[in-house]
Design an enzyme around this catalytic site. Structure first.
Site, PDB file in Angstrom:
ATOM      1  N   LYS A 134       0.847  -1.182   0.000  1.00 36.75           N
ATOM      2  CA  LYS A 134       0.000   0.000   0.000  1.00 36.75           C
ATOM      3  C   LYS A 134       0.881   1.230   0.000  1.00 36.75           C
ATOM      4  CE  LYS A 134       0.653   1.899   3.437  1.00 36.75           C
ATOM      5  NZ  LYS A 134       1.888   2.427   4.070  1.00 36.75           N
ATOM      6  N   TYR A 218      -4.713   4.047   6.203  1.00 36.06           N
ATOM      7  CA  TYR A 218      -5.164   3.301   7.393  1.00 36.06           C
ATOM      8  C   TYR A 218      -6.369   3.999   8.032  1.00 36.06           C
ATOM      9  CZ  TYR A 218      -0.898   0.553   7.116  1.00 36.06           C
ATOM     10  OH  TYR A 218       0.100  -0.291   6.690  1.00 36.06           O
TER      11      TYR A 218
HETATM   12  P1  NAD Z   1      12.209   2.368   2.045  1.00 36.01           P
HETATM   13  O1  NAD Z   1      12.606   3.722   1.581  1.00 36.01           O
HETATM   14  O2  NAD Z   1      12.771   1.915   3.337  1.00 36.01           O
HETATM   15  O3  NAD Z   1      12.579   1.282   0.934  1.00 36.01           O
HETATM   16  C1  NAD Z   1      12.319   1.519  -0.428  1.00 36.01           C
HETATM   17  C2  NAD Z   1      13.171   0.592  -1.272  1.00 36.01           C
HETATM   18  O4  NAD Z   1      13.002   0.959  -2.638  1.00 36.01           O
HETATM   19  C3  NAD Z   1      14.668   0.704  -0.971  1.00 36.01           C
HETATM   20  O5  NAD Z   1      15.227  -0.578  -0.996  1.00 36.01           O
HETATM   21  C4  NAD Z   1      15.204   1.518  -2.130  1.00 36.01           C
HETATM   22  O6  NAD Z   1      16.551   1.209  -2.431  1.00 36.01           O
HETATM   23  C5  NAD Z   1      14.282   1.076  -3.249  1.00 36.01           C
HETATM   24  N1  NAD Z   1      14.239   2.047  -4.345  1.00 36.01           N
HETATM   25  C6  NAD Z   1      14.403   1.764  -5.641  1.00 36.01           C
HETATM   26  N2  NAD Z   1      14.330   2.867  -6.383  1.00 36.01           N
HETATM   27  C7  NAD Z   1      14.158   3.878  -5.550  1.00 36.01           C
HETATM   28  C8  NAD Z   1      14.041   5.296  -5.723  1.00 36.01           C
HETATM   29  N3  NAD Z   1      14.057   5.867  -6.924  1.00 36.01           N
HETATM   30  N4  NAD Z   1      13.869   6.059  -4.624  1.00 36.01           N
HETATM   31  C9  NAD Z   1      13.792   5.507  -3.396  1.00 36.01           C
HETATM   32  N5  NAD Z   1      13.899   4.169  -3.164  1.00 36.01           N
HETATM   33  C10 NAD Z   1      14.087   3.369  -4.230  1.00 36.01           C
HETATM   34  O7  NAD Z   1      10.618   2.325   2.056  1.00 36.01           O
HETATM   35  P2  NAD Z   1       9.668   1.314   2.842  1.00 36.01           P
HETATM   36  O8  NAD Z   1       9.281   1.942   4.125  1.00 36.01           O
HETATM   37  O9  NAD Z   1      10.250  -0.028   2.849  1.00 36.01           O
HETATM   38  O10 NAD Z   1       8.355   1.361   1.925  1.00 36.01           O
HETATM   39  C11 NAD Z   1       8.250   0.618   0.730  1.00 36.01           C
HETATM   40  C12 NAD Z   1       6.767   0.311   0.464  1.00 36.01           C
HETATM   41  O11 NAD Z   1       6.262  -0.448   1.556  1.00 36.01           O
HETATM   42  C13 NAD Z   1       5.885   1.546   0.373  1.00 36.01           C
HETATM   43  O12 NAD Z   1       4.842   1.323  -0.539  1.00 36.01           O
HETATM   44  C14 NAD Z   1       5.318   1.670   1.783  1.00 36.01           C
HETATM   45  O13 NAD Z   1       4.081   2.350   1.862  1.00 36.01           O
HETATM   46  C15 NAD Z   1       5.153   0.208   2.134  1.00 36.01           C
HETATM   47  N6  NAD Z   1       5.130  -0.039   3.582  1.00 36.01           N
HETATM   48  C16 NAD Z   1       4.106  -0.767   4.076  1.00 36.01           C
HETATM   49  C17 NAD Z   1       4.013  -1.011   5.434  1.00 36.01           C
HETATM   50  C18 NAD Z   1       2.875  -1.836   5.956  1.00 36.01           C
HETATM   51  O14 NAD Z   1       2.691  -1.889   7.166  1.00 36.01           O
HETATM   52  N7  NAD Z   1       2.115  -2.511   5.107  1.00 36.01           N
HETATM   53  C19 NAD Z   1       4.982  -0.494   6.290  1.00 36.01           C
HETATM   54  C20 NAD Z   1       6.040   0.240   5.743  1.00 36.01           C
HETATM   55  C21 NAD Z   1       6.108   0.469   4.383  1.00 36.01           C
END
Ligand code: NAD
Length: 364
Positions: A134, A218
């Site tokens: 999401k 949420y």
């Molecule tokens: P994050 O920034 O920690 O990780 C993002 C990943 O994408 C990294 O590995 C990064 O290297 C990669 N990436 C590739 N191209 C990129 C770019 N151009 N810019 C930035 N990053 C790039 O983010 P996250 O918190 O892991 O979130 C990722 C997804 O997961 C989002 O959609 C977020 O909403 C979702 N999420 C969901 C929950 C949940 O409880 N369901 C919790 C946290 C995050």
């Protein structure tokens, strides 16, 4: 003569079809049916690293089979930690070759929201089932393209709304459905956390940042699931406590929803404060959840003294979600949270931004 020839050719056709069918059924018969699906995580940031990969050590119907990353050092680290063979490690350029890898049944897209569409479509074209985090994508058009790609390629699409798999949320949905306290009247739904970062995609518009897609969904889900209805209109205001950080996207969003039954919801979401609760006020009672979206389980109580804390989750929500979805894929049954559910939220999110831009109430 011609008729005979036609008959002969048609017999040949039948024969070759029969040969093909029996060969295929032989292949099917010799290949044992999988009992666990192989998942490849795309994007190895916070959520993959801290939640999904550990969850995949705690699942019955799936395991971490592969990774897709643009950072070679992460590939080395993950390979050692999770025993991932080289043939199951991809980067963003060679990702499409995953089509030829029978170890990977499901691709789980865990990238910034603006990248979801591209990787869901590529995964679908590779013939893999897709789980997508999401918010599903920044726009309704993106979501529709993702759903279509999965349909066209005959693969399933699930959105990572882990909370819908939590029996505690299912408990309040059931209370509404059965009319335990009469009709829903007013809802207060809040979801936010203090994000201390200043240079992350969550502050970047082009990458799909902004609190509405991140935590706002949420708050929105709380209201939609509590009523079991889709809103008919919305009015919203965006604001920020830290304009020096939130230059492109909103840090806080307040929005009000009206539902067909007349129920009304006041919803709040923010990267500036910690809050996570849902109050459902019915004609003859109330339900309160806090947290309404906690990784280790949601909790709450009802005005008749019933606790919504059952069965107390022995596992985090993520392994429950992954197992539910993979069991459904193995059994060929419907997924609990298909792409269409992600799309429903994004329709409202788009209307919320339209309301902010125009200062008006938007009908849905
Ligand atoms: P994050 O920034 O920690 O990780 C993002 C990943 O994408 C990294 O590995 C990064 O290297 C990669 N990436 C590739 N191209 C990129 C770019 N151009 N810019 C930035 N990053 C790039 O983010 P996250 O918190 O892991 O979130 C990722 C997804 O997961 C989002 O959609 C977020 O909403 C979702 N999420 C969901 C929950 C949940 O409880 N369901 C919790 C946290 C995050």
């Amino acid at each position: 003569m011609n008729i005979d020839r036609r008959k002969f050719v048609s017999h040949l056709g039948l024969l070759s079809t029969a040969t093909l069918i029996s060969a295929n059924s032989l292949i099917g018969a010799t290949r044992p049916k999988k009992t666990k699906l192989g998942i490849a995580l795309v994007g190895l940031g916070y959520y993959s690293k801290d939640l999904l990969a550990p969850a995949l050590l705690d699942t019955e119907y799936c395991y971490l089979a592969g990774i897709v990353t643009g950072t070679p050092a992460k590939a080395v680290e993950w390979k050692a930690k999770y025993n991932i063979p080289d043939k199951n490690i991809y980067n963003y350029d060679n990702f499409d070759q995953i089509a030829n890898n029978p170890d990977i049944d499901v691709v789980y897209v865990v990238l910034p929201p603006s990248m979801h569409r591209e990787y869901v479509v590529r995964a679908a074209k590779a013939g893999k089932h897709v789980f997508c985090e999401k918010p599903m994508a920044p726009t309704v058009a993106d979501c529709e393209a993702m759903i279509k790609a999965c349909k066209d390629n005959k693969v399933k699409l699930s959105i990572g709304y882990r909370c819908q798999h939590d029996p505690n949320i299912q408990a309040y949905m059931k209370a509404t459905k059965e009319g335990k306290f009469g009709k829903v009247r007013m809802i207060n739904s809040a979801a936010g956390y203090f994000d201390g970062r200043s240079n992350h995609w969550k502050q970047n518009k082009a990458l799909g940042g902004g609190v509405m897609g991140d935590m706002g969904v949420y708050a929105l889900q709380g209201a939609r699931l509590a009523t079991g209805e889709e809103p008919i209109n919305v009015i919203a205001q965006a604001s920020t406590f830290r304009p020096e950080i939130y230059k492109e996207v909103e840090e806080t969003m307040m929005f009000q929803l009206e539902f067909p039954s007349g129920a009304r919801a006041a919803c709040q979401t923010s990267f500036g404060v910690n809050m996570n609760h849902l109050q459902i006020q019915y004609e003859k009672g109330w339900i309160r959840m806090e947290p309404q979206s906690g990784y280790s389980g949601n909790k709450g109580s009802m005005s008749d003294g019933t606790l919504i804390n059952f069965p107390y989750l022995k596992k985090m929500q993520q392994p429950i979600q992954l197992d539910n979805d993979c069991k459904a894929l193995l059994d060929g049954t419907d997924l609990l949270v298909p792409g269409e559910e992600g799309l429903r939220d994004i329709r409202v999110v788009e209307a919320i931004y339209k309301s902010v831009a125009t200062g008006r109430m938007i009908n849905l």
